[in-house]
Structures are given as structure tokens and as C-alpha cells.
Design a protein around this motif. Structure first.
Motif, PDB file in Angstrom:
ATOM      1  N   GLU A 172       3.611  53.474  -6.450  1.00  0.00           N
ATOM      2  CA  GLU A 172       4.770  54.330  -6.697  1.00  0.00           C
ATOM      3  C   GLU A 172       4.926  55.348  -5.577  1.00  0.00           C
ATOM      4  OE1 GLU A 172       4.389  56.368 -10.384  1.00  0.00           O
ATOM      5  OE2 GLU A 172       4.204  54.567 -11.595  1.00  0.00           O
ATOM      6  N   CYS A 173       6.128  55.883  -5.493  1.00  0.00           N
ATOM      7  CA  CYS A 173       6.390  57.067  -4.672  1.00  0.00           C
ATOM      8  C   CYS A 173       7.327  57.967  -5.460  1.00  0.00           C
ATOM      9  CB  CYS A 173       7.010  56.696  -3.324  1.00  0.00           C
ATOM     10  SG  CYS A 173       7.306  58.121  -2.258  1.00  0.00           S
ATOM     11  N   GLN A 174       6.842  59.161  -5.794  1.00  0.00           N
ATOM     12  CA  GLN A 174       7.585  60.117  -6.601  1.00  0.00           C
ATOM     13  C   GLN A 174       8.077  59.469  -7.904  1.00  0.00           C
ATOM     14  OE1 GLN A 174      10.517  62.268  -4.342  1.00  0.00           O
ATOM     15  NE2 GLN A 174       9.064  62.790  -2.718  1.00  0.00           N
ATOM     16  N   GLY A 175       7.177  58.707  -8.521  1.00  0.00           N
ATOM     17  CA  GLY A 175       7.459  58.118  -9.817  1.00  0.00           C
ATOM     18  C   GLY A 175       8.260  56.839  -9.791  1.00  0.00           C
ATOM     19  N   MET A 176       8.727  56.413  -8.607  1.00  0.00           N
ATOM     20  CA  MET A 176       9.487  55.172  -8.498  1.00  0.00           C
ATOM     21  C   MET A 176       8.555  54.056  -8.044  1.00  0.00           C
ATOM     22  SD  MET A 176      13.143  56.062  -6.764  1.00  0.00           S
ATOM     23  CE  MET A 176      14.356  57.077  -7.592  1.00  0.00           C
ATOM     24  N   ARG A 177       8.444  53.002  -8.853  1.00  0.00           N
ATOM     25  CA  ARG A 177       7.592  51.880  -8.489  1.00  0.00           C
ATOM     26  C   ARG A 177       8.276  51.045  -7.412  1.00  0.00           C
ATOM     27  NH1 ARG A 177       3.257  51.029 -11.357  1.00  0.00           N
ATOM     28  NH2 ARG A 177       3.088  48.919 -10.507  1.00  0.00           N
ATOM     29  N   HIS A 178       7.601  50.825  -6.309  1.00  0.00           N
ATOM     30  CA  HIS A 178       8.121  49.949  -5.257  1.00  0.00           C
ATOM     31  C   HIS A 178       7.098  49.827  -4.135  1.00  0.00           C
ATOM     32  CE1 HIS A 178       9.319  53.946  -3.648  1.00  0.00           C
ATOM     33  NE2 HIS A 178       9.075  53.379  -2.466  1.00  0.00           N
ATOM     34  N   LEU A 179       7.296  48.828  -3.315  1.00  0.00           N
ATOM     35  CA  LEU A 179       6.587  48.687  -2.048  1.00  0.00           C
ATOM     36  C   LEU A 179       7.555  49.057  -0.945  1.00  0.00           C
ATOM     37  CD1 LEU A 179       4.056  47.489  -0.428  1.00  0.00           C
ATOM     38  CD2 LEU A 179       5.477  45.425  -0.220  1.00  0.00           C
ATOM     39  N   HIS A 180       7.168  50.023  -0.115  1.00  0.00           N
ATOM     40  CA  HIS A 180       7.953  50.308   1.085  1.00  0.00           C
ATOM     41  C   HIS A 180       7.451  49.351   2.170  1.00  0.00           C
ATOM     42  CE1 HIS A 180      10.042  52.780   4.161  1.00  0.00           C
ATOM     43  NE2 HIS A 180       9.032  52.382   4.925  1.00  0.00           N
ATOM     44  N   PHE A 181       8.356  48.555   2.712  1.00  0.00           N
ATOM     45  CA  PHE A 181       7.985  47.461   3.611  1.00  0.00           C
ATOM     46  C   PHE A 181       8.797  47.556   4.898  1.00  0.00           C
ATOM     47  CE2 PHE A 181       8.645  42.731   4.496  1.00  0.00           C
ATOM     48  CZ  PHE A 181       7.443  42.597   5.183  1.00  0.00           C
ATOM     49  N   GLU A 182       8.104  47.499   6.030  1.00  0.00           N
ATOM     50  CA  GLU A 182       8.757  47.602   7.338  1.00  0.00           C
ATOM     51  C   GLU A 182       8.296  46.481   8.263  1.00  0.00           C
ATOM     52  OE1 GLU A 182       8.034  51.315   9.289  1.00  0.00           O
ATOM     53  OE2 GLU A 182       8.704  52.546   7.600  1.00  0.00           O
ATOM     54  N   ILE A 183       9.172  46.140   9.213  1.00  0.00           N
ATOM     55  CA  ILE A 183       8.800  45.326  10.371  1.00  0.00           C
ATOM     56  C   ILE A 183       9.392  45.996  11.600  1.00  0.00           C
ATOM     57  CG2 ILE A 183       9.214  43.150  11.584  1.00  0.00           C
ATOM     58  CD1 ILE A 183       8.940  41.685   8.979  1.00  0.00           C
ATOM     59  N   PHE A 184       8.548  46.217  12.606  1.00  0.00           N
ATOM     60  CA  PHE A 184       9.025  46.875  13.821  1.00  0.00           C
ATOM     61  C   PHE A 184       8.303  46.322  15.038  1.00  0.00           C
ATOM     62  CE2 PHE A 184       5.592  49.625  12.229  1.00  0.00           C
ATOM     63  CZ  PHE A 184       4.804  49.808  13.357  1.00  0.00           C
ATOM     64  N   MET A 185       8.834  46.679  16.210  1.00  0.00           N
ATOM     65  CA  MET A 185       8.237  46.293  17.485  1.00  0.00           C
ATOM     66  C   MET A 185       8.204  47.509  18.399  1.00  0.00           C
ATOM     67  SD  MET A 185      10.165  42.606  18.115  1.00  0.00           S
ATOM     68  CE  MET A 185       9.202  42.181  19.580  1.00  0.00           C
ATOM     69  N   THR A 186       7.218  47.558  19.277  1.00  0.00           N
ATOM     70  CA  THR A 186       7.215  48.595  20.299  1.00  0.00           C
ATOM     71  C   THR A 186       8.264  48.246  21.345  1.00  0.00           C
ATOM     72  OG1 THR A 186       5.568  47.496  21.682  1.00  0.00           O
ATOM     73  CG2 THR A 186       4.748  48.974  19.941  1.00  0.00           C
ATOM     74  N   LYS A 187       8.640  49.232  22.139  1.00  0.00           N
ATOM     75  CA  LYS A 187       9.687  48.997  23.140  1.00  0.00           C
ATOM     76  C   LYS A 187       9.287  47.909  24.127  1.00  0.00           C
ATOM     77  CE  LYS A 187      12.779  51.379  26.340  1.00  0.00           C
ATOM     78  NZ  LYS A 187      12.796  50.230  27.283  1.00  0.00           N
ATOM     79  N   SER A 188       8.039  47.940  24.600  1.00  0.00           N
ATOM     80  CA  SER A 188       7.628  46.944  25.597  1.00  0.00           C
ATOM     81  C   SER A 188       7.610  45.539  25.011  1.00  0.00           C
ATOM     82  CB  SER A 188       6.250  47.307  26.166  1.00  0.00           C
ATOM     83  OG  SER A 188       5.280  47.378  25.129  1.00  0.00           O
ATOM     84  N   ASP A 189       7.115  45.402  23.784  1.00  0.00           N
ATOM     85  CA  ASP A 189       7.098  44.082  23.142  1.00  0.00           C
ATOM     86  C   ASP A 189       8.516  43.600  22.862  1.00  0.00           C
ATOM     87  OD1 ASP A 189       4.315  43.932  23.130  1.00  0.00           O
ATOM     88  OD2 ASP A 189       4.146  44.867  21.159  1.00  0.00           O
ATOM     89  N   PHE A 190       9.374  44.526  22.456  1.00  0.00           N
ATOM     90  CA  PHE A 190      10.766  44.174  22.165  1.00  0.00           C
ATOM     91  C   PHE A 190      11.471  43.685  23.421  1.00  0.00           C
ATOM     92  CE2 PHE A 190      15.271  45.212  21.812  1.00  0.00           C
ATOM     93  CZ  PHE A 190      15.612  44.709  20.573  1.00  0.00           C
ATOM     94  N   ASP A 191      11.331  44.436  24.510  1.00  0.00           N
ATOM     95  CA  ASP A 191      11.992  44.054  25.764  1.00  0.00           C
ATOM     96  C   ASP A 191      11.467  42.718  26.276  1.00  0.00           C
ATOM     97  OD1 ASP A 191      13.455  46.374  25.659  1.00  0.00           O
ATOM     98  OD2 ASP A 191      12.220  47.460  27.114  1.00  0.00           O
ATOM     99  N   ALA A 192      10.158  42.494  26.138  1.00  0.00           N
ATOM    100  CA  ALA A 192       9.558  41.257  26.645  1.00  0.00           C
ATOM    101  C   ALA A 192      10.120  40.034  25.937  1.00  0.00           C
ATOM    102  CB  ALA A 192       8.041  41.309  26.500  1.00  0.00           C
ATOM    103  N   TYR A 193      10.357  40.161  24.622  1.00  0.00           N
ATOM    104  CA  TYR A 193      10.861  39.007  23.879  1.00  0.00           C
ATOM    105  C   TYR A 193      12.385  38.945  23.866  1.00  0.00           C
ATOM    106  CZ  TYR A 193      11.499  35.443  20.356  1.00  0.00           C
ATOM    107  OH  TYR A 193      11.876  34.294  19.719  1.00  0.00           O
ATOM    108  N   PHE A 194      13.030  40.013  23.452  1.00  0.00           N
ATOM    109  CA  PHE A 194      14.475  39.962  23.236  1.00  0.00           C
ATOM    110  C   PHE A 194      15.277  40.076  24.518  1.00  0.00           C
ATOM    111  CE2 PHE A 194      13.072  40.656  18.928  1.00  0.00           C
ATOM    112  CZ  PHE A 194      13.911  39.799  18.243  1.00  0.00           C
ATOM    113  N   GLY A 195      14.605  40.388  25.617  1.00  0.00           N
ATOM    114  CA  GLY A 195      15.299  40.344  26.903  1.00  0.00           C
ATOM    115  C   GLY A 195      15.738  38.943  27.274  1.00  0.00           C
ATOM    116  N   GLN A 196      15.161  37.928  26.609  1.00  0.00           N
ATOM    117  CA  GLN A 196      15.507  36.534  26.883  1.00  0.00           C
ATOM    118  C   GLN A 196      16.395  35.937  25.795  1.00  0.00           C
ATOM    119  OE1 GLN A 196      12.120  34.087  28.314  1.00  0.00           O
ATOM    120  NE2 GLN A 196      10.914  35.955  28.263  1.00  0.00           N
TER     121      GLN A 196
END
Length: 763
Positions: free
Chosen positions: A170-194
Motif C-alpha cells: 500500500e501507499c497511504q492506504g491505497m493498495r497497489h504496485l507502483h511500477f516503472e520502466i526507464f532508461m538512462t540517457k546514454s542507454d537510451f541514445d545508444a538504442y533509440f538513436g537507430q
């Protein structure tokens, strides 16, 4: 790349509707809650994750891919997350780093965060059991128990996809999973630059990184015909039937999406105005039943000069293989059935240069992918989202609610109106899923003052209450963990809607060498004759897997072996046929088999002259028909004589180039993989592989113990098609069927969303 969602409910394993492509993601999408919208929080600040709440409280949280633990925290108790004196929040989390491949030389590195994991003391309340967890998550992180314990670095610990990381808290009484997916700038540029992410140019992709759905941009005012030119009186073109459609022209540019599912081809179409606004022309996808199952025959008939190139045109709209064999022009005409206006369909040649060809690998802008960064963001310098700017980004000029008059109503009035606009607008919610956002992490304390200082402004929650603001900031900081990650602080990251990221990359299907190795069974049964069995350890070569993986991936991609079920059926046979990737040439005994020297070669072990000839012709190689006829007669004689003498007699007349081509199928990895893929499609194995598997427990007495395995009728039909040339459920006719069953079950577990094979066992 193999990836799955953080929840794996059994209801997502098999859809009631067989046309559903990804039932697991459809179920998990329903878990997304409106109080955690990506990428905008209820207070108009960045919220770069989603809140997921499964229907069952005891649904396990799973790692979405193989990865390395970056940081984690295990809590014994819940904590006061709202400053109200209640233990209503869980600070437990796991942060993982994943490095995988989506194509030859295409490395993708990203992070997944699982926040608000249940405290250990509450496990009993949801029937959770710590024994399901990796050992490092079974004990609370060091601390005095009165405050949130500090986060811990991962120290290189590894987890596998589907490993249990905890349960939803829970967070503040609300049941849930907070879920994220992210990339660092260098990893992002290396892949998505193509890729084409953030690019609105309209040119056909030139690279070989092509996967998922295919897309065609057809210019306005193109002529669609009712039947392709050259059709005969029976509406057949070179023996291939075509339905009579409508002749007409499209008044606007068309966006056409095609994909294959269980043998059928599905097509969606949109008209696109000059301002980029799309209008859907297909209420439901246009279905061409069994089109894919019949595609080998289509390619052979329509592109006789090189059916292999033609097969790629039919699947991708372009030829990926280099060098290309088919000449330009009519030799590669690809007449596709396309909806070009409401209620109207016609044929158009999509091989033309003015038709842009892309795929999901390109992240095309017209499918909603958009980079949100400085200069192209609804977030102003104070870190708050300007909803009017957001409406411009989503091309919405309708005033759904009153403008946000902050001078009269204050920031809270703006927040209420903003969230009503986003929550109540399904179209906007769908568009937000395609936003790829450059933003600060809410778990990095170096951003806190910039992010929250407006809370002290007049009319806001902490106006005139410095003590309360400090307590809030102290509590917030105790939940944050960036200092334990080893990642730079104060920098922005690239965030994705995590469920959309997973759904998209599940279409990829490329396997790294490590993922390929993980699919092998640990043991396999082998017959010793006379009812005796042994259970051999399977020890695949890491070097061989690394050497085989690129060409094997290309072949599986080309021939549609990209779904978990097809992958299991294909590899379940290829592993056994190559003696667990130890050899691409059949090991023969004395006397040699009657098809020698046309012995098994390649990943699916082609045998007999006619299979080699079929593959060569498919590849565009010219074979003298007189020689083919003589080989056929020798083959019949060898069958009758039950020995290989007729084929040996033919060897003297066999040209050296054909001998070299035959040897190449067992020596050259590209030929070994391509021949297996071609055999897969011309034999029709995919039709049986697509059937939902039903497993039946079996045992064999091997040595001094009973060795269990699962048989499967649908896979047995694939194995028979590969081994004896036609489907059969007479297991005794299929060489090495027990070992194939071991391999099939192992690949099923490694590549599907199953957490246990027993869920497939028949009652």
C-alpha cells in the motif's frame, strides 16, 4: 528478448477468443488504476510509473525479465506514509537492470522498478510465503524498526524472469504496485538513436531490424484495383486465388498495419490528414484466414525466380535478405488487400518505392510513439503540467472543462480539473501510453526542493508551516533510494509507460545466446533398445549457442517462429535433431541409412534429395530438371531396396556445385537455419504448433529410477511433421520423441508466461 508483465494471472494464459493476440497483457492492463496515471500525477507533477492493482491481493509480483539487482529494501512493517499516525504505506522495493538483445548487434539496457512491496509481517494476511522469494528478500533490511530502513545496493545479485519479488502493498492506504520502466540517457541514445522514435520523416527503413507488426504509408490518390493484373478467368494468378474487390482511389494518405496470428493475416487501416490526424477505416481488422499457413505456396507460385525473397515481400513488404535475387519491377509486385475508404477494399502493389515500409522496430510516430522532452513538453519550469499545453500535444482543442483559472481557484482547482480531464478521456489516456518522457526520478532526493517547493505557496498545503513541510520532506526522503543505486543523481531519465513498453517488445522475439541456452532441458530420455532407457544430462555448448543464435534468430523471424508456442515447437525439435546443438550433420552408423549421402543436415536435418532440391529452388538456385528427375528415381529405388546403393550410384553424375551446396546445409549456419525455416513452412508445422498445448504426465524407468516427462499431442504432430514428413500422434514412429518432449516442455517454461507446467496438464 523475452519479457513479461509483473503479474502473471492464470486468466491471461489462454483467451476465450482465439483472435486475441496477447491475452496476458490484456488482463494486466485492467489492473492499471486511475490514481496513478502515467506520466502525470494527481497534483500535476511528473508521475513516470503506473499503479497496478490485481483482482487478487495475493497475486505475486514477478521480475519482468532476467536482470541484475541494482538496489532493494525489505521492510518488516508498514510505515506512516501520510503523516497521520497510521501504518498505511510500504517502502519495500526492488530495482532491476536488464540487458538484452532485439536484433543482431542491437543491445537494449533498461531498468524496472517494483515499489510498495508488502512488508514481511503482513504476508500471512494474503497467504504469502517467503519461500517463493530469492533468499536476499526473505529477511528485513537492517534498521532499528522505528523508521524506514535504508535501501541496499544489489551487489550484483541476479534474478530470472518470473522470479517472485514480493506481493503488492500500500501507499497511504491505497493498495497497489507502483511500477516503472526507464532508461538512462546514454542507454537510451545508444538504442533509440537507430529507430524512428521522435522522427516524423517518411522513408522506408533501410536496416534489417524489423519485427512485430508491419506498416505501410500509401500516398494519397493511388489507384486500387479489384483484381491484380494478369488474373485468369478463374480469378487466379499463377494458380493463387484472389477475391474480387473494388476499384477506387484514396483521397488521403493511408496508414496500413498488418500482422499475423495463428495463420491468418490481419489488416487495419487509417486515413491520415495533412495535420497528422488519423481516422480509423476498419472497425475490426480485415481477416484473411490461413493466409500465413499458405504463404509458402503463394511465394513459390508468385515469385518463381526466388520464392525466398517473395516470402519476405509477403511478410514484410520488403526484402531483408542481402543480396536480393528478385529483379526490380513486376518480378517483385506484391498485391496486398487494403481498406482504402469506409467499406471499400482493393488491391495495391505495396512493393512500389513510394510506399513507405516500416515495422514496430522503428517506433513509427503515426502509431502514437512520441518523445516528450525539453521544448516539447507540457511540463513548465516549476515541474507542473500545463493541461492546455497537454491538450495541444494530443491535438485536443475541445474545452472539456473550464480553463484553469488559478487566480480564482488556486492550484488545487487546477489539479482537480486537470485530473478530471485526463481520467475522463480514454483517447487521451491511450495517447499518453505512447509518450516517452525525459523527466527526473521521484526517487532521487536531489529533485525534491524543485518538485515540491510550491506546496509552501499561499493557499497550498504547507503555507506558513515550515515544520510540517520539513516533516513531509524527511518522510519523503526516507522512502527515496537513489543513493543506493550507483546511478548519477540530479539527472533526467527516459521513462516509458511500462505496460506499453512490455506489450511492444513482446512482439520482438529475438533471443540472445543466454536466453537460448536457458531454454535447454537439464536431462533428456534416450532409448537403449528393448524397452531400456537412460536419462542423459544435456550440456549445450555456450560457444555453439553464441555462434548459432544470430542466423537462427533471422530464420525464426523470417518464417514467423516468434510466438512462444511456435518457438517451443521449433526449438524442441531442433535441439534434439542437432544433438543439443552439438552438430548440424546427422551422425550415421554402419550400414548407412538408405538416404545417404543425402543425410540429415541443418537445424531440422533435411534428408532425401527432394528436400534439398526444394530448399535450393526456394532460395532461387537453378537446378536442372533432368537431374532432379533422375534423383527422384534413385530415391524410389533406394526405398525399394532398403539401402543407399541407388543414391551412391548417382553421386558420380552429381555436379560438384550441388555436392558443395548439399554440404553447406550442414556446414554453413545460415544455410542450416534457412533450410530449417523453409522446411518448417512448407511442411505446415506451424498449424499444429499454434494449437494450445495440453500436457499429460508420463514416466520411463531409466537406470534405477522413474524419470518424469510430459507428452503433448499437438507437439507430437509437429515432431512427426519434422521427423517423418506428416502429422502423426503415433509416438512410436517419431525418433527421439521422449527427448523432444523434454525439450518442448523446457522451452515452454522459458519462453511463455507459465509459472508452472501443471497449469497445462489435462484433467
Amino acid at each position: 528478448m523475452i519479457i513479461s508483465p509483473p503479474f502473471l494471472p492464470s486468466t491471461g494464459l489462454r483467451p476465450a477468443d482465439p483472435t486475441v493476440v496477447d491475452p496476458m497483457m490484456d488482463v494486466v492492463d485492467t489492473y492499471e488504476q486511475a490514481h496513478g496515471i502515467y506520466p502525470i500525477a494527481f497534483d500535476r507533477r511528473w508521475h513516470c510509473g503506473v499503479h497496478l492493482m490485481p483482482a487478487m491481493q495475493n497475486e505475486k509480483v514477478h521480475a519482468i525479465a532476467d536482470g541484475v539487482v541494482v538496489a532493494y529494501r525489505v521492510c518488516q512493517h508498514a510505515y506512516d506514509g501520510g503523516g497521520r499516525g497510521e501504518r498505511d504505506s510500504h517502502a519495500g522495493f526492488v530495482l532491476l537492470r536488464h540487458t538484452t538483445e532485439t536484433g543482431d548487434g542491437r543491445t537494449l539496457t533498461f531498468y524496472s522498478l517494483y515499489m510498495h512491496l508488502l512488508d514481511l509481517a503482513s504476508y500471512q494476511s494474503v497467504s504469502a510465503d517467503a519461500k517463493h522469494l530469492p533468499e536476499f528478500l526473505r529477511m528485513p533490511t537492517a534498521g532499528d524498526g522505528s523508521a524506514v530502513p535504508p535501501a541496499q545496493p544489489g551487489d550484483g545479485r541476479r534474478v530470472n524472469r518470473k522470479d517472485v519479488l514480493g506481493w503488492m502493498g500500500e501507499c497511504q492506504g491505497m493498495r497497489h504496485l507502483h511500477f516503472e520502466i526507464f532508461m538512462t540517457k546514454s542507454d537510451f541514445d545508444a538504442y533509440f538513436g537507430q529507430t524512428r522514435l521522435g522522427d516524423t520523416s517518411t522513408d522506408t527503413a533501410t536496416g534489417v531490424d524489423c519485427w512485430g507488426h508491419s506498416y505501410y504509408m500509401i500516398p494519397a490518390n493511388r489507384t486500387f484495383v479489384s483484381l491484380p493484373p494478369g488474373i485468369d478467368a478463374h480469378q487466379r494468378l499463377h494458380g493463387i486465388p484472389f477475391d474480387a474487390l473494388q476499384t477506387g482511389r484514396n483521397t488521403q494518405e493511408l496508414i496500413v498495419e498488418t500482422y499475423f496470428h495463428k495463420g491468418s493475416r490481419y489488416t487495419n487501416a487509417w486515413s491520415m490528414a495533412a495535420d497528422g490526424k488519423r481516422t480509423l477505416l476498419t472497425e475490426k481488422p480485415v481477416v484473411e484466414k490461413d493466409y500465413e499457413y499458405d504463404m509458402y505456396r503463394r511465394a513459390a507460385a508468385l515469385y518463381p525466380a526466388c520464392p525466398s525473397d517473395g516470402y519476405e515481400l509477403l511478410r514484410f513488404g520488403r526484402i531483408l535478405a542481402k543480396p536480393e535475387t528478385l529483379d526490380a519491377g513486376d518480378a517483385r509486385a506484391t498485391w496486398m488487400r487494403v481498406p482504402y475508404a469506409p467499406g471499400a477494399q482493393g488491391y495495391i502493389d505495396v512493393s512500389k518505392d513510394d510506399v513507405v515500409k516500416l515495422s514496430d522496430a522503428d517506433f513509427p510516430f503515426f502509431m502514437g510513439w512520441r518523445k516528450i522532452s525539453e521544448g516539447d513538453s507540457p511540463f513548465s519550469a516549476d515541474g507542473l503540467c500545463d493541461i492546455d499545453e497537454l491538450k495541444k500535444l494530443v491535438s485536443d482543442t475541445t474545452d472539456h472543462h473550464a480553463r484553469y483559472e488559478t487566480a480564482k481557484g488556486g492550484e488545487r482547482k487546477s489539479e482537480d480539473n486537470a485530473m478530471r480531464y485526463i481520467r475522463g478521456n480514454d483517447r487521451v489516456r491511450r495517447q499518453l501510453r505512447g509518450f516517452v518522457c525525459e523527466a527526473p526520478s521521484e526517487w532521487d532526493s536531489s529533485h525534491n526542493e524543485q518538485r515540491y517547493r510550491k506546496l509552501k505557496d499561499e493557499g497550498e498545503f504547507y503555507h506558513g508551516n515550515e515544520t510540517g513541510y520539513k516533516q513531509f520532506m524527511d518522510l519523503l526522503t526516507s522512502f527515496q533510494f537513489w543513493n543506493a543505486t550507483g546511478l548519477p543523481s540530479g539527472q533526467k531519465l527516459w521513462f516509458f509507460h511500462p505496460l506499453e513498453f512490455i506489450r511492444h517488445f513482446r512482439k520482438c522475439g529475438w533471443l540472445s545466446a543466454e536466453e537460448l541456452l536457458a531454454m535447454f532441458p537439464s536431462i533428456a530420455l534416450r532409448s537403449l533398445g528393448k524397452g531400456r532407457w537412460t536419462a542423459e544430462r544435456v550440456l549445450p555448448s555456450r560457444g555453439m549457442a553464441a555462434n548459432f543464435a544470430p542466423e537462427l534468430n533471422r530464420a525464426m523471424h523470417k518464417f514467423g517462429v516468434t510466438t512462444p508456442l511456435r518457438r517451443a515447437a521449433f526449438l524442441g525439435n531442433a535441439m534434439q535433431e542437432t544433438q543439443w546443438f552439438s552438430s548440424l550433420v546427422e551422425r550415421t552408423s554402419s550400414p548407412p541409412p538408405r538416404y545417404s549421402p543425402w543425410i540429415g543436415r541443418g537445424f531440422l536435418q533435411l534428408t532425401w534429395p527432394e528436400n534439398y532440391v526444394e530448399y535450393w529452388r526456394f532460395s532461387g538456385r537453378r537446378i536442372d530438371q533432368e537431374l532432379v528427375d533422375r534423383l527422384h528415381l534413385a530415391r524410389l529405388a533406394a526405398e525399394t531396396a532398403h539401402n543407399n546403393e541407388p543414391l551412391i550410384a548417382m553421386e558420380a553424375a552429381l555436379p560438384e556445385n550441388l555436392k558443395a551446396m548439399r554440404e553447406a546445409v550442414g556446414r554453413d549456419v545460415k544455410d542450416a537455419a534457412s533450410s530449417a525455416g523453409a522446411y518448417w513452412v512448407w511442411s505446415g508445422a506451424a498449424r499444429y504448433a499454434d494449437a494450445y498445448p495440453v500436457l499429460r504426465p508420463q514416466t520411463r524407468f531409466a537406470g534405477s529410477t522413474y524419470v518424469p516427462y510430459y507428452s503433448c499431442e499437438s507437439f507430437a504432430k509437429v515432431a512427426a511433421t519434422v521427423n517423418v514428413g506428416h502429422p502423426s500422434t503415433s509416438f512410436s514412429t517419431i525418433y527421439g520423441i521422449e527427448a523432444r518432449f523434454h525439450a518442448y516442455a523446457s522451452v515452454l517454461m522459458a519462453s511463455t508466461d507459465l509459472t508452472e507446467l501443471d497449469k497445462l496438464v489435462s484433467e
